[in-house]
Write a protein that holds these residues in place. Structure first.
Motif, PDB file in Angstrom:
ATOM      1  N   ALA A   1      -7.362  -3.305   5.380  1.00  0.00           N
ATOM      2  CA  ALA A   1      -6.101  -2.920   4.612  1.00  0.00           C
ATOM      3  C   ALA A   1      -5.208  -2.007   5.325  1.00  0.00           C
ATOM      4  O   ALA A   1      -4.137  -2.112   5.012  1.00  0.00           O
ATOM      5  CB  ALA A   1      -6.743  -1.844   3.390  1.00  0.00           C
TER       6      ALA A   1
ATOM      7  N   ILE B   1      -0.824   1.195   0.057  1.00  0.00           N
ATOM      8  CA  ILE B   1      -2.035   0.550   0.079  1.00  0.00           C
ATOM      9  C   ILE B   1      -2.587   0.990  -1.171  1.00  0.00           C
ATOM     10  O   ILE B   1      -2.576   1.972  -2.049  1.00  0.00           O
ATOM     11  CB  ILE B   1      -3.023   1.326   1.242  1.00  0.00           C
ATOM     12  CG1 ILE B   1      -2.370   1.264   2.500  1.00  0.00           C
ATOM     13  CG2 ILE B   1      -4.240   0.726   1.371  1.00  0.00           C
ATOM     14  CD1 ILE B   1      -3.069   2.234   3.490  1.00  0.00           C
TER      15      ILE B   1
ATOM     16  N   THR C   1      -0.350   5.502  -1.798  1.00  0.00           N
ATOM     17  CA  THR C   1      -1.574   5.123  -2.241  1.00  0.00           C
ATOM     18  C   THR C   1      -1.686   4.925  -3.528  1.00  0.00           C
ATOM     19  O   THR C   1      -1.370   5.977  -4.347  1.00  0.00           O
ATOM     20  CB  THR C   1      -2.852   5.516  -1.483  1.00  0.00           C
ATOM     21  OG1 THR C   1      -2.899   6.864  -2.076  1.00  0.00           O
ATOM     22  CG2 THR C   1      -2.757   5.365  -0.056  1.00  0.00           C
TER      23      THR C   1
END
Lengths: 258, 257
Positions: free
Chosen positions: B158, B166, B198
């Motif tokens: 990732a 992410i 994220t």
């Protein structure tokens, strides 16, 4: 009590929906074949998996089919004194019909099931989604190499199967039916026409395409874990075998209708 | 550095599957560098939300903006361009069984960014080191790895392309508490190194408290509460209160029974 007409209607609509989905899947696959990137390395890997590793099963099938064909034709033709036609009918029967169809059916079981199970597992374990998030088109990365490899390698397999099948008939003809070796081979090659082999190879290419297409389609549409993958595998095999038999008729019509 | 335009913004997103309404007017915005954890019960649409953002599902209604660009209707190469901004750790890690560990980590670099294999391998080894895996694991088969190791490889994959955004889908599910804590800390370290935005979906409150700047609760297809991680214990929302304490009694219980 449910209306029987409604049930028939539902089945028909479901069939149409499946045809529509399959048509769209085929269109996307063919579009991916002609647009870059093309994964040569994956295509070669698939040619090994689909072609080379299928050689034993296809070879065995062809060998014993040729042998049985020679025996059966001999027994049948002996009724009207036409035993000498055995080599001619074996070679034509194998190259035109039995070679491609039996190889196609064997590959449908072996390759179609393997493709559907592999891609189905990738689907239910989110590997297809992972491919997309990694900017890789699953049609180009997974479907195209399998379609191209199956379409190219199935005719090669069938050509080998034709040779092995004729050899099976030859061995039975020489050792069991007391044919003269040189006469058997001469009758085989004199009677054989290029169109006999060509039509069989074209059929093989069509069958290879259909096997890979059905494996990919059902794998991509599997859902619900192990049971879903099992169902996708079964559906891929059944649908590819049925399509092989149907398409066999139409390709034969196209070649020999005049 | 914070900017006015949210890095990621969902506006009135709806998604149904047949009669089942999963997302029902979802609104959520993430600033640059922010870490948001979305919590909520099973089947509340957390994964559907991620799939809509990534274009794996098409919302029935609403807008999804990445750096201010509307992405809902993007297809083909335009969609692939947007996806270069994303990395994702899947719940099951979703490693490719046919590839080795390093090839999994380098996949986005080789296939997505067109990098040479040798150069990509060097980066993959470096990312594996960041998640505590040595070079000796590079040639390993993913099928032979434990759940925790698979998550680490998934995390390395990732972050390999150093994405701006992410997603972490249940990063600690199925792991023992110690391995869960290791993964949480790795996520925090990696994200701080990258400065990435994220979005995490999780049931695990310990994970949420470690990873999040902000927590949002998804219920009934929409965000019913959002606030700082330090506010969650006194948020005054009965649903959140029941969820974070894992109590049987509360507004959720009424629906379960």
């Amino acid at each position: 009590m449910s209306n029987p007409l409604a049930a028939v209607g539902r089945i028909f609509l479901s069939f149409l929906a499946t045809v529509g989905r399959l048509s769209m899947f085929t269109g996307r696959s063919l579009s991916a074949v002609v647009t870059p990137p093309f994964y040569w390395r994956l295509c070669l890997q698939q040619m090994m998996t689909i072609g080379y590793y299928s050689l034993p099963v296809v070879g065995m099938t062809a060998l014993f089919t040729g042998a049985v064909l020679a025996l059966q034709i001999y027994l049948g033709s002996a009724r009207f004194g036409a035993e000498s036609a055995v080599p001619n009918i074996v070679v034509v029967g194998l190259t035109r019909e039995l070679g491609p169809v039996l190889a196609g059916l064997m590959l449908g079981g072996r390759v179609g099931a393997a493709i559907a199970a592999e891609l189905g597992t990738m689907k239910v374990t989110e590997q297809l989604d992972a491919l997309i998030t990694l900017q890789t088109n699953p049609f180009r990365y997974l479907v195209v190499p399998r379609l191209v490899a199956a379409t190219i390698t199935t005719p090669i397999l069938v050509l080998i199967a034709d040779i092995i099948g004729v050899m099976g008939g030859y061995l039975v003809g020489i050792h069991r039916l007391d044919f003269n070796s040189a006469v058997y081979l001469k009758n085989t090659f004199d009677f054989l026409e290029a169109m006999d082999v060509t039509s069989g190879l074209v059929k093989a290419a069509v069958f290879g395409f259909l096997i890979a297409l059905m494996g990919c389609y059902h794998g991509f549409n599997s859902k619900g874990g192990a049971q879903g993958v099992g169902k996708a595998t079964t559906d891929a095999v059944v649908s590819s075998l049925i399509l092989i038999l149907i398409s066999n008729y139409f390709v034969t019509e196209a070649f020999f209708s005049q | 550095m914070m900017t006015d335009t949210p890095r990621l913004e969902l506006i009135d997103v709806h998604k149904s599957f047949g009669p089942k309404v999963v997302l029902n007017g979802l609104n959520l915005a993430l600033s640059q560098g922010e870490s948001v954890v979305v919590i909520g019960g099973s089947g509340t649409g957390k994964s559907v939300m991620l799939k809509c953002i990534l274009g794996l599902l098409h919302p029935d209604q609403g807008r999804i903006r990445i750096d201010g660009e509307d992405t809902v209707d993007l297809r083909g190469t335009e969609r692939e361009r947007i996806l270069t901004k994303f990395g994702m750790l899947f719940q099951s890690a979703a490693l490719f069984d046919s590839l080795t560990v390093w090839e999994n980590v380098a996949f986005g670099l080789i296939e997505g960014a067109g990098m040479e294999r040798e150069a990509a391998r060097i980066i993959a080894i470096d990312k594996l080191a960041k998640v505590g895996m040595g070079e000796d694991m590079a040639e390993a088969d993913p099928a032979g790895l434990s759940g925790g190791m698979r998550k680490r490889v998934g995390l390395a994959r990732a972050i390999a392309t150093e994405p701006d955004i992410i997603f972490f889908d249940e990063p600690t599910t199925g792991l023992d508490p110690i391995m869960g804590d290791i993964i949480n800390n790795l996520i925090t370290e990696c994200v701080q190194d990258l400065g990435a935005t994220t979005l995490t979906i999780s049931h695990d409150m310990s994970s949420a408290r470690t990873i999040a700047d902000r927590v949002a609760m998804l219920y009934g297809g929409k965000i019913i509460w959002a606030g700082g991680v330090d506010e969650i214990d006194n948020c005054g929302n009965d649903f959140v209160d029941q969820f974070i304490h894992g109590r049987e009694d509360g507004p959720f219980a009424l629906e379960v029974t």
